[in-house]
Design an enzyme around this catalytic site. Sequence first.
Site, PDB file in Angstrom:
ATOM      1  CE  LYS A   1      -0.370  -0.240   4.937  1.00  0.00           C
ATOM      2  NZ  LYS A   1      -1.143  -0.676   5.815  1.00  0.00           N
TER       3      LYS A   1
ATOM      4  NE  ARG B   1      -6.103   0.688  10.935  1.00  0.00           N
ATOM      5  CZ  ARG B   1      -5.450   0.784  10.373  1.00  0.00           C
ATOM      6  NH1 ARG B   1      -4.194   1.401  10.592  1.00  0.00           N
ATOM      7  NH2 ARG B   1      -4.107  -0.489   9.928  1.00  0.00           N
TER       8      ARG B   1
ATOM      9  CE1 TYR C   1      13.358  30.959   4.041  1.00  0.00           C
ATOM     10  CE2 TYR C   1      13.729  28.943   4.046  1.00  0.00           C
ATOM     11  CZ  TYR C   1      13.416  30.129   3.265  1.00  0.00           C
ATOM     12  OH  TYR C   1      13.206  30.616   2.304  1.00  0.00           O
TER      13      TYR C   1
ATOM     14  CG  MET D   1      10.798  22.938   0.268  1.00  0.00           C
ATOM     15  SD  MET D   1       9.084  23.648  -1.545  1.00  0.00           S
ATOM     16  CE  MET D   1       7.710  25.350   0.038  1.00  0.00           C
TER      17      MET D   1
HETATM   18  C1  LIG Z   1      -0.272  -1.125   6.849  1.00  0.00           C
HETATM   19  C2  LIG Z   1      -0.485  -2.982   7.020  1.00  0.00           C
HETATM   20  C3  LIG Z   1       0.278  -4.454   7.421  1.00  0.00           C
HETATM   21  C4  LIG Z   1       1.726  -3.782   7.518  1.00  0.00           C
HETATM   22  O1  LIG Z   1       2.020  -3.251   8.502  1.00  0.00           O
HETATM   23  P1  LIG Z   1       4.049  -3.710   8.589  1.00  0.00           P
HETATM   24  O2  LIG Z   1       3.433  -2.359  10.282  1.00  0.00           O
HETATM   25  O3  LIG Z   1       3.747  -2.369   7.661  1.00  0.00           O
HETATM   26  O4  LIG Z   1       4.277  -4.755   8.609  1.00  0.00           O
HETATM   27  C5  LIG Z   1      -0.410  -4.976   7.635  1.00  0.00           C
HETATM   28  N1  LIG Z   1      -2.103  -5.083   7.891  1.00  0.00           N
HETATM   29  C6  LIG Z   1      -2.663  -3.792   7.511  1.00  0.00           C
HETATM   30  C7  LIG Z   1      -4.268  -4.407   8.296  1.00  0.00           C
HETATM   31  C8  LIG Z   1      -2.282  -2.889   7.252  1.00  0.00           C
HETATM   32  O5  LIG Z   1      -2.828  -1.691   7.492  1.00  0.00           O
END
Ligand SMILES: *Cc1c(COP(=O)(O)O)cnc(C)c1O
Length: 366
Positions: free
Chosen positions: A47, A144, A262, A310
């Site tokens: 992801k 969540r 800055y 930046m």
């Molecule tokens: C992001 C995520 C993972 C991977 O998690 P890591 O801690 O990066 O290994 C696995 N399962 C879900 C539901 C996630 O949101």
Amino acid sequence: METPEQAPGHNPIAQGPRVDIDLGALAANFAMLAETAPGVPLAPAVKCNAYGLGAGPIARALRDRAGARAFFVVYPEEGAALRESLNDAETAIYCFGGPSEETLPLFESAKLTPVLNTLDQARLWAARHPGAASALHVDTGFNRLGAPSSALADIAAVKGLAVTLVMSHLACAATPDHKMNGEQRARFIEAAQHFPGAQLSLAASGGALMGKAYHFDLIRPGIALYGGTPFAQDDARIKTVAAFRAPVLQIRHLAPGETVGYDAAFTADRPTRIATVGAGYGDGYPRAGTGRGAAIIHDERVRIIGKVSMDFITLDVTDMKKPAEPGDIVEFFGPALRLFEAAAAADRTAYDFLTGLGARAHRRYL
Ligand SMILES: *Cc1c(COP(=O)(O)O)cnc(C)c1O
């Protein structure tokens, strides 16, 4: 080094920042996790563009070099792009977000497997794809995404629904002895009773490294593959995958009393050599690294001074044995400076440091 693979459609800025990605180390981290959980398949989380490292090249490497057969993303758009990069029909691509009326066509055309989170999603999927594989996210305390235990009996009764994978996510895997881990595990096993025959998955990177009790039938690692630790301390078993580097653009000589950057935040208290480097918070190096972060030039460690801006970072190179020159390559994290340490110095974790790396930083695959 092999010839770097170019990210498609990206014109590198010759003098700008780059992220060098070691696909061999990526495969080694996969192998390390696989060894920790013998016989349990790993389905990497790619992801968010594989945590900023490039979902296509990362997933292809994990499939071709490490043998990954399934991946997780969040949105069907990510899944469809991944399907195209993988250019195969067999690899399973799960989408954590689940389907909606609007996104169903994408699930169909890209052959994505939904992770169902609600009774409504379960009904929608079963009505349109009776008998087609789906995963179900059960909420065991994260609060969540996922279906609460009160919804499971109704979901299990949905006609035509085939749940082949039941999954949940640990809230406190960063702290292996947190009592919530055991509590979530117990609730997970209870929830799974509603779906006999389904495979089970509870662990991400943290759970994978927490031992057999958390492995079940499938592990969903992300950060540990990409060189970050899921825990509050660094973990030497995890190999460095990504290096964030940029060249020195200019060297400045300061007299005592002169300031840098800055807000004139740094004042020289001695004759000082400053190296200005072509990377900044716009490329993902956090402004919070101001005055705290370090960098490596020719194997020597130097300090970030002045405010991270930046596009530029300024380093105090006064004490270097081999003087820094324009064109020298500076490493902000990588083999010479662990991601864990760089992230901590900038008030970050490995997760948000990697995903925050900017689009301007050219990804090179080695
Ligand atoms: C992001 C995520 C993972 C991977 O998690 P890591 O801690 O990066 O290994 C696995 N399962 C879900 C539901 C996630 O949101």
